[in-house]
Each structure stands twice: as C-alpha cells, then as structure tokens.
Design an enzyme around this catalytic site. Structure first.
Site, mmCIF file in Angstrom:
data_model
loop_
_atom_site.group_PDB
_atom_site.id
_atom_site.type_symbol
_atom_site.label_atom_id
_atom_site.label_comp_id
_atom_site.label_asym_id
_atom_site.label_seq_id
_atom_site.Cartn_x
_atom_site.Cartn_y
_atom_site.Cartn_z
ATOM 1 N N TYR A 1 -3.020 -1.777 10.617
ATOM 2 C CA TYR A 1 -2.927 -1.894 9.157
ATOM 3 C C TYR A 1 -1.631 -1.284 8.638
ATOM 4 O O TYR A 1 -0.926 -1.882 7.818
ATOM 5 C CB TYR A 1 -4.144 -1.201 8.536
ATOM 6 C CG TYR A 1 -4.205 -1.251 7.032
ATOM 7 C CD1 TYR A 1 -4.758 -2.346 6.373
ATOM 8 C CD2 TYR A 1 -3.738 -0.193 6.249
ATOM 9 C CE1 TYR A 1 -4.832 -2.386 4.990
ATOM 10 C CE2 TYR A 1 -3.808 -0.222 4.867
ATOM 11 C CZ TYR A 1 -4.365 -1.320 4.244
ATOM 12 O OH TYR A 1 -4.431 -1.362 2.872
ATOM 13 N N SER B 1 0.846 -1.203 0.000
ATOM 14 C CA SER B 1 0.000 0.000 0.000
ATOM 15 C C SER B 1 0.879 1.249 0.000
ATOM 16 O O SER B 1 2.063 1.173 0.350
ATOM 17 C CB SER B 1 -0.870 0.006 1.259
ATOM 18 O OG SER B 1 -1.557 1.236 1.408
#
Ligand code: BMA
Length: 256
Positions: free
Chosen positions: A144, A131
C-alpha cells in the site's frame, strides 16, 4: 462559495463508498454530473448520479466504461481516482499476488482510467486520491505504501505532460472514517464495537484535530480543487490530514 461545476461531467472511481462516495456527493452538490466506475455496489446512491459496474484493473472493462460515458455524455471534465484497497504485511510476508492486487487497483487502475479518459477531456482536472502514506509509512503495509508513493509520480507526470490544458493533483488524506479504515481497526482489535471505537479514537488522538476525518471533509476539498477557484494549482500534493504529518513524535525538554 459557489464552485460552479454546473454541466461538468465527473468520473469517480470507487464512487460507491468511502471517500469516493463523498466525492460523488460533493461534486453533485456543486452542480456536476457524477459517474462512478466501480466493481462494488453503492452503499448509498447519490440522487442524479450514475453508477457503472466495472473493474478498473481490467483494460477491457475500463474501455467499456469509458465508451459508455462517451456515448451518453460525449466528454469528461473531471476524473477523480478514489478507488483503493489496503492489505497488511511487511515486505517479507508480502507475496506477489498481494503486491500485485494492491498495485493493480491503486496504481494501474488510476493509470488506465487516466489514459482512456484523456481523449474525452479537452480541458479538465484529474485528482488522484493518495495518502499521508505517499510521504511517510505505517508498519505492515509495504504494498500500500509503495502504491501511494507511486501515485505522486503519476500525478506529476500527468500535470507535466498535459498542462496547462489539464490540471492534475494528488490529495493526501490522513485517517478518514471509511470502510477501509474500519476494516483495519477490526483486523487489529477484532469485531467488538467498543474496541473498534477505542482504536478509532486512539488514531484520532494522533491527528492535531483530535479525531479522524469524515469522508465529506475530503470530498469538499476535492470539489474545490476541481473548480476554477483552484486554477493555479497543479502537480502538487494537497494534505487533508488533520495535521497528522505536521509533527515529529519525539519528545523535547519541557519549558516551564
Ligand atoms: C491511510 C490508510 C489508513 C491510515 C492512514 C494514516 O492511507 O492507510 O488506514 O489510517 O493512511 O496512516
């Protein structure tokens, strides 16, 4: 460009939805044989693809899925770790259960899949879907963000320990129109369709593309990276972020 993935066996975790489903389709379009491993049902089945039900955080389930693949295909050429979850809290509100859930799917699941697939991969490519949050962070997403940073370490370790036989890359998307992102929008603004659409366009304006990405825009890059057209790429992180990480949100004096 013909990426020539014909005859390649491609295992995709989380191939049932979001970026994983787009990867399944992109690989199939280039001639590969995609096999999803996921504990959720496919929203839409890619014709010719296979779907194995299995929880990648469970070692037994991973062993089961991989031996099924070994039996039916005999080898793996491509592994894409696309399964991922996001839960929201800053550190002081993140209990161990939440932290472990997120790390388990996003990191341990990828690690287990890589470890068990390696013996079936004589030569090949492993892609970890990371990401922009592997380099930077949004608020309220401690578990996360930690997990996505960790995936870069896993990527480099695999590239180093198994190169040149195996190439391993991280792909780092910005905001992409997936169930994960839609769920985040609903958590922020509630179920109203208009407010969700407004939130999504607001996120889109933060990208230099002026909009968020479509899953297939990540899927196609991954198909390219899996092909020999990307034969000199390994160990690195490939941004597919619509320019999200390319600027600093600080004002400067305007020149007229
Ligand atoms: C992704 C997810 C998305 C987010 C994007 C950009 O990894 O966290 O929810 O929009 O990063 O921050």
């Amino acid at each position: 460009m013909d990426l020539n993935l014909r005859g390649k066996v491609a295992v995709v975790t989380g191939g049932t939805g979001g970026i994983g489903a787009a990867v399944m389709k992109a690989l199939r379009d280039e001639g590969a044989h995609p096999v999803s491993v996921s504990n959720t049902e496919p929203t839409e089945r890619v014709p010719g693809a296979e779907y194995i039900n299995g929880d990648i955080t469970d070692r037994g389930a991973v062993l089961g899925a991989v031996s099924e693949i070994k039996e039916s295909m005999g080898k793996v050429d491509i592994l894409v770790n696309a399964a991922g979850i996001e839960e929201y809290a800053p550190v002081h509100l993140t209990d161990e259960a939440m932290f472990r859930r997120v790390m388990d799917v996003n990191v341990t699941g990828a690690f287990l899949m890589i470890r068990e697939v390696l013996p079936l991969m004589e030569q090949g490519v492993i892609i970890n879907v990371a990401s922009v949050q592997s380099f930077s962070a949004t608020r309220n997403a401690a578990a996360y963000v930690t997990s996505k940073h960790a995936l870069l370490g896993l990527t480099r370790s695999v590239a180093l320990d198994y190169g040149p036989r195996i190439r391993c890359l991280a792909v780092c998307p910005g905001t992409v129109d997936t169930p994960l992102v839609r769920k985040a929008a609903v958590l922020e603004v509630g179920n109203s369709e208009d407010r969700v659409a407004e939130k999504i366009s607001e996120w889109g304006r933060a990208h230099l593309t002026g909009r968020i990405g479509r899953p297939e825009e990540v899927g196609k890059v991954i198909a390219f990276l899996c092909s020999d057209a990307a034969s000199f790429m390994t160990g690195s992180a490939v941004m597919v972020d619509g320019g999200l990480l390319s600027y600093i949100p600080i004002s400067t004096p305007e020149v007229r």
